[in-house]
Write an enzyme that holds these catalytic residues in place. Structure first.
Site, mmCIF file in Angstrom:
data_model
loop_
_atom_site.group_PDB
_atom_site.id
_atom_site.type_symbol
_atom_site.label_atom_id
_atom_site.label_comp_id
_atom_site.label_asym_id
_atom_site.label_seq_id
_atom_site.Cartn_x
_atom_site.Cartn_y
_atom_site.Cartn_z
ATOM 1 N N LYS A 31 1.003 -1.733 -0.046
ATOM 2 C CA LYS A 31 -0.242 0.256 0.347
ATOM 3 C C LYS A 31 0.643 1.594 0.071
ATOM 4 C CE LYS A 31 -4.398 -0.331 3.137
ATOM 5 N NZ LYS A 31 -4.393 -0.701 3.675
ATOM 6 N N ARG A 100 -2.932 3.896 8.651
ATOM 7 C CA ARG A 100 -3.292 2.274 7.537
ATOM 8 C C ARG A 100 -2.186 1.329 7.982
ATOM 9 N NH1 ARG A 100 -3.940 4.702 2.618
ATOM 10 N NH2 ARG A 100 -5.717 2.926 2.071
ATOM 11 N N GLY A 109 -8.320 -6.281 4.301
ATOM 12 C CA GLY A 109 -9.042 -6.710 6.368
ATOM 13 C C GLY A 109 -8.255 -7.298 6.612
ATOM 14 N N MET A 111 -6.027 -7.116 8.503
ATOM 15 C CA MET A 111 -5.398 -5.976 9.635
ATOM 16 C C MET A 111 -5.720 -4.298 9.860
ATOM 17 S SD MET A 111 -1.300 -6.348 9.160
ATOM 18 C CE MET A 111 -1.285 -5.759 7.454
ATOM 19 N N ARG A 344 -3.734 -1.066 -6.842
ATOM 20 C CA ARG A 344 -2.605 -2.583 -6.451
ATOM 21 C C ARG A 344 -3.299 -3.559 -7.492
ATOM 22 N NH1 ARG A 344 -5.652 -3.913 -0.860
ATOM 23 N NH2 ARG A 344 -7.651 -4.763 -1.232
ATOM 24 N N HIS A 467 -7.574 -46.721 -7.410
ATOM 25 C CA HIS A 467 -7.781 -46.812 -9.489
ATOM 26 C C HIS A 467 -8.999 -45.425 -9.333
ATOM 27 C CE1 HIS A 467 -10.237 -48.523 -11.617
ATOM 28 N NE2 HIS A 467 -8.804 -49.571 -12.533
ATOM 29 N N SER A 800 10.953 -44.579 -21.958
ATOM 30 C CA SER A 800 9.515 -43.615 -20.914
ATOM 31 C C SER A 800 9.260 -43.584 -19.467
ATOM 32 C CB SER A 800 7.824 -44.102 -21.386
ATOM 33 O OG SER A 800 7.227 -43.323 -21.805
ATOM 34 N N CYS A 868 5.326 -40.674 -19.580
ATOM 35 C CA CYS A 868 3.913 -41.754 -19.755
ATOM 36 C C CYS A 868 3.102 -41.321 -18.202
ATOM 37 C CB CYS A 868 3.465 -42.245 -20.649
ATOM 38 S SG CYS A 868 4.290 -44.209 -19.969
ATOM 39 N N TYR A 888 9.338 -34.940 -24.248
ATOM 40 C CA TYR A 888 8.092 -34.414 -23.708
ATOM 41 C C TYR A 888 7.786 -34.684 -22.901
ATOM 42 C CZ TYR A 888 7.822 -39.071 -24.804
ATOM 43 O OH TYR A 888 7.437 -40.882 -24.032
#
Ligand code: ADP
Ligand code: MG
Ligand code: MG
Length: 941
Positions: A31, A100, A109, A111, A344, A467, A800, A868, A888
């Site tokens: 802030k 503040r 909200g 603090m 913000r 499963h 894989s 995989c 991949y």
């Protein structure tokens, strides 16, 4: 003396001390940093100053302001007074301030903030004279006493609200607006009495005492219960501390030419590029957020105060450009003059996050890379699954239609009629066209058809990788597992929680996002990828980033320097089509055994298994061949031009056989009833199944072991693959089949089986007179295979990682048992940080993978490496795959978009440092040129 306090003009000093803007945000809080930044940009911000988070942290250690802080606060107040042209505590021309809170990361909200500091019995008269508005002055004073009591001294709001309600009732008022100056004055005296009575001392008349106490209260609110809980949930560190911003009060409650409001520069819910906000005339501070009165939409301000509105639009437009993100602002208008009180980056929904990121990149405000990084994989996930209307869910919880809660195993919302077995669920879905929900204690492979046919799955046992959970995620079916409060009575066809029952055929709603189950139908909202144009655009950008050739450094020959590709696990052509639609560029795993379960094939499979001779097996397999060929044909066609990895049969054979216990029961019943018809066949079958019994089938006769003892099965499969591939090639389709041998533990297994299969491959190509690219490779799912990867790669052309099994065997955990019995305890006790079946264990399993890739590429630099296992769709695991050099990742089609984004994130986050580049000579030349230039200018002088 250390500087604990900065005036809003001192942004340069703060930057110098903190090093960079990130540091300023740490020092002054979000802030505060925003207020400094706006002041620098010439935005109207009321004058003020900020006490640093460092002071807060000192205070938290010692309970006292650090030496020098208070004097600096007094000095800063003098500067503020000068700028405001008013004096703190001066009845003739009073300055009021707010105190503040504001931490580095916004904790809305959570603090304390105290408004109207600087009022007392004398100043209130001064304020009346100055403004000519007694009502406003007394209203402000009573607000201060109330807020002070509540936030500085922790009084319950009741102690003020009760007497106020009583007063209004006595006067016959309904609204605060009916209160006159006299009324507020009266109330101030009541509030002061309350204060004295509750606390034993008077409300402080010394305005500097007020400031001191308020500053301390804000510091202390860092350790308030709410604040601590919020930080824990959001993962914000407890050490940061809060700053205190002292800001000259501006008043939105000075009449109808004043007001206060909050706004987002774009719609935080849809992302539309349109200001969204609300304001209230003649109101102060929190009134809008607190919803005390109905606020007006921001556009109306244009009618009421066109000048202020125009200025507001200009300022917020500038702020958005400056921060390059959607802003959430607070403002107040005092007698027609606009003041900005906060800005913000605004919080937003997934939908809005995507739209704003893409729009801003298209507007040139941010780069495509920044846009991609602004959207999280979780955002994408939530955009692709149908969801329940949150409000409807909330009200359902109040209605008493909430039924049970379990583990949120597969996201999405499902509404359907309950059926307690797979066959019934499938039948009702197919024949009666019902939306069904399959409910079971747990599921098994032969329940899959019921799951696929259903809208959702609910089990009372099992965990997030049981499963049911795995299959549901694979198919994108919403699923809740392990809802242990549910008692399922399969005999009576009813499930019960605390006496509340749901019968077969009744409607329920299953929320895979929250794990909640409701009785009846909750309305859903359902998204589709094709329609989400911004998301599609963003994913295309993600792919572009991953495809760049320089996003990874290659530690050795064969390692990819481009990012990860995303492939999909798909068993059927329709899954492959979906995978393509979702952007997959290959199939990383096609599980052939699913194809054996189809009703017209299963009897043939069983005949094959039971036959005692190789000839008998071959005969049955020849019947299966055309089916398999057709499956593969469809797959190749859907994946035209892209690689398709087909895994040869993996599970133990008993999975294809009838359930032993059930069969035994049937045989006994037949014997008791003296039924002879077909008894012999059943008895034989029972003996055969008993003979196949293994005490630990998952580590028994399966995968490549099964293929070596019964090579006929995989020989048929390879023939089917290559015949289909050849046929497709002849039709003009580009095929890239890759045959994957599962469960290899030693290279000798590959030595034994692979040449036999390769011979079939070439034989088919000869027969059909076609040639196409193909590969033979293996899964790495046994630790020994990973360790001996250098040898394995001598035969395998690709690896894989089957990380489900690799994790089971590396930890020595049986997955289902672990999830049910001890995994949660392990996580609670901090023995495991995360569930290793969801996120790759980098320290163990991950190390094995890393080693296997390095060793494998020593033997075969061009070795293709993928994953995989289920981890292929998990963003954290995807990042690991990027780091260790996978080509991949492969995951369920539904997770492909998530994986595409996660792959791009990994590429962006781990970009190799830019090399000093350029051949050595160039800099020398440049230097020389510079020297000459310098010499020239020197001469001129
Ligand atoms: P939060 O962080 O909880 O939003 P704030 O510190 O922003 O708390 O303040 C709470 C409310 O008081 C906001 O509506 C804010 O705009 C208002 N407010 C704070 N300081 C002032 C001031 N100096 N003048 C007018 N209103 C203020
Ligand atoms: Mg605020
Ligand atoms: Mg496996």
């Amino acid at each position: 003396m250390k500087k604990w306090v900065y005036n809003f003009e001192e942004v340069t000093a703060a930057e110098k001390y903190a090093g960079n803007w990130e540091g300023v945000r740490s020092l002054l809080g979000g802030k505060g940093a925003g207020l400094f930044d706006m002041t620098r940009a010439g935005v109207p911000v009321p004058p003020g100053f900020t006490v640093t988070t460092e002071a807060c942290n000192e205070f938290r250690k010692t309970g006292k302001f650090p030496a020098g802080q208070w004097d600096q606060q007094l000095a800063a107040m003098k500067v503020t007074e000068k700028k405001a042209g008013k004096k703190f505590g001066d009845p003739k021309n009073p300055l009021l301030v707010s105190c503040r809170s504001g931490a580095k990361f916004s904790m809305p909200g959570m603090m304390n903030t105290i408004l109207n500091i600087g009022l007392n019995d004398k100043v209130v008269d001064g304020l009346t004279n100055l403004t000519g508005n007694a009502r406003f002055a007394w209203d402000s004073y009573r607000r201060l006493i109330e807020m002070f009591g509540e936030t500085v001294f922790n009084l319950d709001d009741e102690v003020f609200e009760h007497p106020m309600a009583e007063y209004k009732e006595k006067k016959g008022y309904k609204l605060d607006t009916e209160m006159t100056a006299e009324d507020w004055k009266e109330l101030v005296s009541i509030f002061k009495d309350v204060f004295q009575k509750e606390l034993g001392f008077e409300f402080p008349q010394d305005v500097y005492k007020q400031l001191e106490l308020a500053t301390k209260a804000v510091f202390e609110s860092w350790n308030g219960k709410r604040a601590i809980a919020y930080r824990k949930k959001e993962g914000i560190s407890d050490d940061l501390g809060t700053a205190v911003n002292i800001v000259t009060m501006v008043f939105g409650n000075m009449g109808d030419d004043s007001g206060t409001g909050v706004a987002f520069t774009r719609n935080p819910s849809t992302g539309d590029k349109k200001m969204m906000g609300e304001y209230l005339l003649n109101a102060q501070g929190e009134d809008v957020v607190a919803g005390i009165r109905n606020a007006d939409p921001i556009v109306h301000l244009n009618d009421q105060m066109p000048k202020a509105y125009k200025q507001f639009m200009e300022i917020t437009g500038k702020l958005e450009k400056h921060y390059k993100d959607m802003q959430d602002v607070e403002f107040t208008i005092e007698r027609g003059k606009l003041w900005m009180l906060q800005t913000r980056n605004g919080k937003r929904t997934a939908k809005s996050a995507v739209k704003i990121a893409v729009d801003m990149a298209n507007e040139g405000l941010i780069t495509k890379e920044q846009a991609v990084l602004r959207v999280t994989p979780d955002n994408v996930d939530s955009l692709l699954h149908p969801q329940f209307d949150v409000e409807a869910m909330n009200s359902a919880e109040k209605d008493g239609t909430f039924f049970a809660k379990g583990v949120n195993a597969s996201p999405g919302a499902a509404v359907g009629q309950v059926y307690f077995d797979a066959d019934k669920a499938e039948q009702m879905a197919k024949e009666e066209k019902q939306d069904t929900i399959m409910v079971r204690p747990f599921t098994k492979p032969d329940d899959v058809h019921g799951m696929i046919a259903s809208k959702g799955v609910l089990t009372s046992e099992g965990g997030a990788t049981s499963h049911a959970a795995v299959v549901a995620r694979q198919f994108g079916i919403p699923c809740v597992v392990g809802a242990s409060s549910i008692k399922i009575d399969l005999e009576r066809r009813v499930m019960v929680v605390d006496g509340k029952g749901v019968n077969e055929g009744e409607w329920i709603s299953v929320d895979g996002n929250t794990g909640k189950v409701f009785i009846g139908k909750i309305p859903t909202i359902s998204p589709s990828l094709e329609k989400q144009t911004e998301l599609l655009t963003l994913l295309t950008w993600a792919d572009e980033i991953s495809a760049r050739k320089d996003v990874r450094e290659a530690p050795a020959k064969g390692y990819p320097t481009r990012g990860l590709q995303v492939w999909a696990n798909a068993d059927y052509p329709k899954d492959a089509q979906r995978a393509r639609a979702y952007g997959a560029v290959g199939i990383g795993l096609c599980r052939t055994e699913h194809m054996f379960f189809e009703p017209e094939r299963l009897p043939i499979v069983q005949r094959m298994i039971l036959s005692e001779t190789s000839e008998g097996r071959t005969a049955a397999l020849n019947e299966l061949l055309p089916y398999q060929r057709k499956d593969f044909d469809g797959l190749f066609e859907a994946m035209n031009g892209y690689p398709v990895i087909i895994r040869l049969i993996d599970p133990p054979l008993h999975e294809f056989m009838p359930d032993e216990e059930k069969l035994l029961e049937e045989v006994i019943t037949m014997r008791v009833k003296n039924e002879t018809d077909g008894l012999k066949a059943k008895e034989d079958l029972l003996v055969a199944i008993k003979g196949m019994h293994e005490s630990n089938p998952m580590m028994g006769m399966r995968g490549v072991r099964l293929s070596i003892s019964m090579p006929e099965i995989v020989e048929m499969q390879v023939r089917a693959i290559f015949e289909a591939a050849a046929d497709c090639t002849l039709r003009g389709i580009v095929v890239k089949p890759e045959v994957m041998i599962p469960l290899t533990g030693t290279v000798k297994e590959l030595e034994w089986i692979q040449p036999r299969l390769e011979r079939i491959a070439s034989a088919v190509m000869d027969e059909k007179k076609v040639k196409f690219e193909y590969k033979f490779g293996t899964m790495i799912e046994i630790p020994r295979a990973a360790v001996t990867a250098a040898e394995i790669a001598g035969h395998a052309q690709f690896f894989s990682f089957g990380t489900n099994d690799l994790t089971q065997m590396t930890y020595g955990y049986s997955r289902d048992d672990a999830e049910r019995n001890f995994l949660i305890t392990y996580q609670e006790q901090g023995i495991l940080e995360t569930n290793p079946f969801q996120t790759i264990d980098r320290g163990g399993v991950g190390k094995l993978m890393d080693w296997a890739i390095a060793e494998g590429r020593k033997t075969r630099p061009e070795l293709e490496v993928g994953i995989c296992g289920e981890h292929g769709g998990d963003p954290n695991s995807i990042e690991w795959c990027h780091l260790i050099g996978n080509n991949y990742v492969s995951c369920s089609p539904f997770r492909v978009p998530i994986a595409r984004l996660a792959a791009a994130h990994a590429a962006l986050k781990h970009r190799p440092a830019k090399k000093a580049a350029a051949p050595k000579k160039k800099p020398a030349v440049k230097k020389a040129v510079k020297k000459v230039a310098k010499a020239k200018t020197a001469k001129k002088k």
